[in-house]
Design an enzyme around this catalytic site. Structure first.
Site, PDB file in Angstrom:
ATOM      1  N   LYS A 135       0.822  -1.187   0.000  1.00 42.69           N
ATOM      2  CA  LYS A 135       0.000   0.000   0.000  1.00 42.69           C
ATOM      3  C   LYS A 135       0.870   1.257   0.000  1.00 42.69           C
ATOM      4  CE  LYS A 135      -3.127  -2.280   3.251  1.00 42.69           C
ATOM      5  NZ  LYS A 135      -3.596  -2.217   4.651  1.00 42.69           N
ATOM      6  N   GLY A 136       2.154   1.065   0.289  1.00 42.09           N
ATOM      7  CA  GLY A 136       3.038   2.208   0.554  1.00 42.09           C
ATOM      8  C   GLY A 136       3.167   3.231  -0.555  1.00 42.09           C
ATOM      9  N   GLU A 141       7.679   2.457  -6.196  1.00 39.50           N
ATOM     10  CA  GLU A 141       7.792   1.969  -4.813  1.00 39.50           C
ATOM     11  C   GLU A 141       7.896   3.139  -3.843  1.00 39.50           C
ATOM     12  OE1 GLU A 141       7.400   0.023  -2.578  1.00 39.50           O
ATOM     13  OE2 GLU A 141       8.429  -1.885  -2.739  1.00 39.50           O
ATOM     14  N   ASP A 142       7.596   2.881  -2.589  1.00 39.17           N
ATOM     15  CA  ASP A 142       7.780   3.928  -1.581  1.00 39.17           C
ATOM     16  C   ASP A 142       9.238   4.028  -1.152  1.00 39.17           C
ATOM     17  OD1 ASP A 142       7.721   1.444  -0.312  1.00 39.17           O
ATOM     18  OD2 ASP A 142       6.276   2.015   1.223  1.00 39.17           O
ATOM     19  N   ASP A 182      14.907  -0.705   0.422  1.00 39.05           N
ATOM     20  CA  ASP A 182      15.667  -0.924   1.648  1.00 39.05           C
ATOM     21  C   ASP A 182      16.695  -2.033   1.374  1.00 39.05           C
ATOM     22  OD1 ASP A 182      16.402  -0.892   4.307  1.00 39.05           O
ATOM     23  OD2 ASP A 182      14.657  -1.970   5.019  1.00 39.05           O
ATOM     24  N   PHE A 224      14.154   4.119  10.563  1.00 38.17           N
ATOM     25  CA  PHE A 224      12.831   3.674  10.136  1.00 38.17           C
ATOM     26  C   PHE A 224      11.922   4.892  10.021  1.00 38.17           C
ATOM     27  CE2 PHE A 224       8.795   1.532   9.964  1.00 38.17           C
ATOM     28  CZ  PHE A 224       9.109   0.433   9.177  1.00 38.17           C
ATOM     29  N   VAL A 225      11.384   5.085   8.810  1.00 40.33           N
ATOM     30  CA  VAL A 225      10.575   6.278   8.555  1.00 40.33           C
ATOM     31  C   VAL A 225       9.122   5.918   8.251  1.00 40.33           C
ATOM     32  CG1 VAL A 225      12.494   7.719   7.763  1.00 40.33           C
ATOM     33  CG2 VAL A 225      11.292   6.271   6.115  1.00 40.33           C
ATOM     34  N   ARG A 259       0.445   6.145   7.822  1.00 41.87           N
ATOM     35  CA  ARG A 259       0.540   6.343   6.363  1.00 41.87           C
ATOM     36  C   ARG A 259       0.021   7.710   5.930  1.00 41.87           C
ATOM     37  NH1 ARG A 259       1.627   1.375   3.834  1.00 41.87           N
ATOM     38  NH2 ARG A 259       0.688  -0.458   4.798  1.00 41.87           N
TER      39      ARG A 259
HETATM   40  P1  IMP Z   1      13.043  -4.166   0.790  1.00 40.18           P
HETATM   41  O1  IMP Z   1      12.544  -5.418   0.140  1.00 40.18           O
HETATM   42  O2  IMP Z   1      13.837  -4.464   2.036  1.00 40.18           O
HETATM   43  O3  IMP Z   1      13.774  -3.226  -0.122  1.00 40.18           O
HETATM   44  O4  IMP Z   1      11.799  -3.464   1.407  1.00 40.18           O
HETATM   45  C1  IMP Z   1      10.934  -2.662   0.774  1.00 40.18           C
HETATM   46  C2  IMP Z   1       9.682  -2.492   1.606  1.00 40.18           C
HETATM   47  O5  IMP Z   1       9.979  -2.492   3.014  1.00 40.18           O
HETATM   48  C3  IMP Z   1       9.076  -1.165   1.336  1.00 40.18           C
HETATM   49  O6  IMP Z   1       8.161  -1.227   0.285  1.00 40.18           O
HETATM   50  C4  IMP Z   1       8.417  -0.834   2.667  1.00 40.18           C
HETATM   51  O7  IMP Z   1       7.119  -1.374   2.693  1.00 40.18           O
HETATM   52  C5  IMP Z   1       9.242  -1.529   3.714  1.00 40.18           C
HETATM   53  N1  IMP Z   1      10.171  -0.613   4.396  1.00 40.18           N
HETATM   54  C6  IMP Z   1      11.515  -0.618   4.350  1.00 40.18           C
HETATM   55  N2  IMP Z   1      12.051   0.367   5.099  1.00 40.18           N
HETATM   56  C7  IMP Z   1      11.003   1.030   5.624  1.00 40.18           C
HETATM   57  C8  IMP Z   1      10.894   2.181   6.486  1.00 40.18           C
HETATM   58  O8  IMP Z   1      11.873   2.845   6.919  1.00 40.18           O
HETATM   59  N3  IMP Z   1       9.625   2.563   6.806  1.00 40.18           N
HETATM   60  C9  IMP Z   1       8.514   1.903   6.365  1.00 40.18           C
HETATM   61  N4  IMP Z   1       8.578   0.842   5.553  1.00 40.18           N
HETATM   62  C10 IMP Z   1       9.811   0.403   5.192  1.00 40.18           C
END
Ligand code: IMP
Length: 182
Positions: free
Chosen positions: A42-43, A98-99, A102, A151-152, A164
């Protein structure tokens, strides 16, 4: 400011200005083409909604949902598709929106998955990039902001599906997730 948050990292105005810039770049890069933007639920919903309104080439949008962290601030490393696209992407120019990137696991999986469906092109657009935690390399074509390893929440990003709706990006106070998993 919300008591669960430590500080504002990116203000509403800064987000707004960057979204306009990215929208202009995409519009010029895709001049003469039709675009399909794929928002990851949903991000990315709020970012996508603002971004598509800055794009001047013919644009459609669709959504995918993948398994997220749930009520956790750490990635499990597993990606599962919970909701797929409505139509095929064969021959289409697509941008995954994507939001935040990470570890890179989600976007790597999604990019590979979508490339296997024979689109004309695949690019990646993210509002935030947290490169310090990268496990899998991701080639980001359009990036809003590089952020530190914190963490944001806000502007679509959540912790446990909360926060959100904040209009800016805030650093979540570690006390909120400190006792996680106990
Ligand atoms: P990745 O697969 O680790 O790159 O994660 C991506 C997903 O992790 C994003 O779409 C977010 O939903 C979640 N995520 C990663 N870091 C944060 C953060 O700092 N705040 C909120 N959601 C996060």
């Amino acid at each position: 400011m919300h008591p669960d948050c430590e500080r504002i990292l990116i203000s509403e105005g800064e987000i707004r200005a960057r979204v306009v810039e990215i929208g202009r770049r995409i519009s010029s890069d895709y001049a003469g083409k039709e675009l399909l933007m794929i928002g990851i639920l949903k991000g990315a919903m709020i970012f996508l909604a603002d971004l598509v309104r800055e794009i001047t080439v013919p644009t459609q949008y669709d959504f995918m949902a993948v398994s997220s962290y749930g009520a956790s601030s750490k990635s499990s490393g597993e990606v599962r598709i919970l909701k797929d696209l409505e139509y095929g992407v064969e021959g289409r120019h697509i941008i995954i929106v994507e939001d935040i990137v990470d570890t890179g696991l989600t976007l790597n999986y999604l990019a590979e998955n979508l490339k296997s469906r024979d689109p004309a092109s695949v690019k990646i657009c993210t509002l935030l990039d947290k490169p310090s935690r990268r496990v899998e390399p991701v080639e980001i074509d359009y990036n809003g902001f590089v952020i530190p390893d914190e963490f944001v929440v806000g502007y679509g990003l959540d912790y446990s599906d909360r926060y959100r709706n904040f209009p800016c990006i805030m650093v979540l106070s570690p006390k909120v997730y400190m006792n996680e998993g106990e």
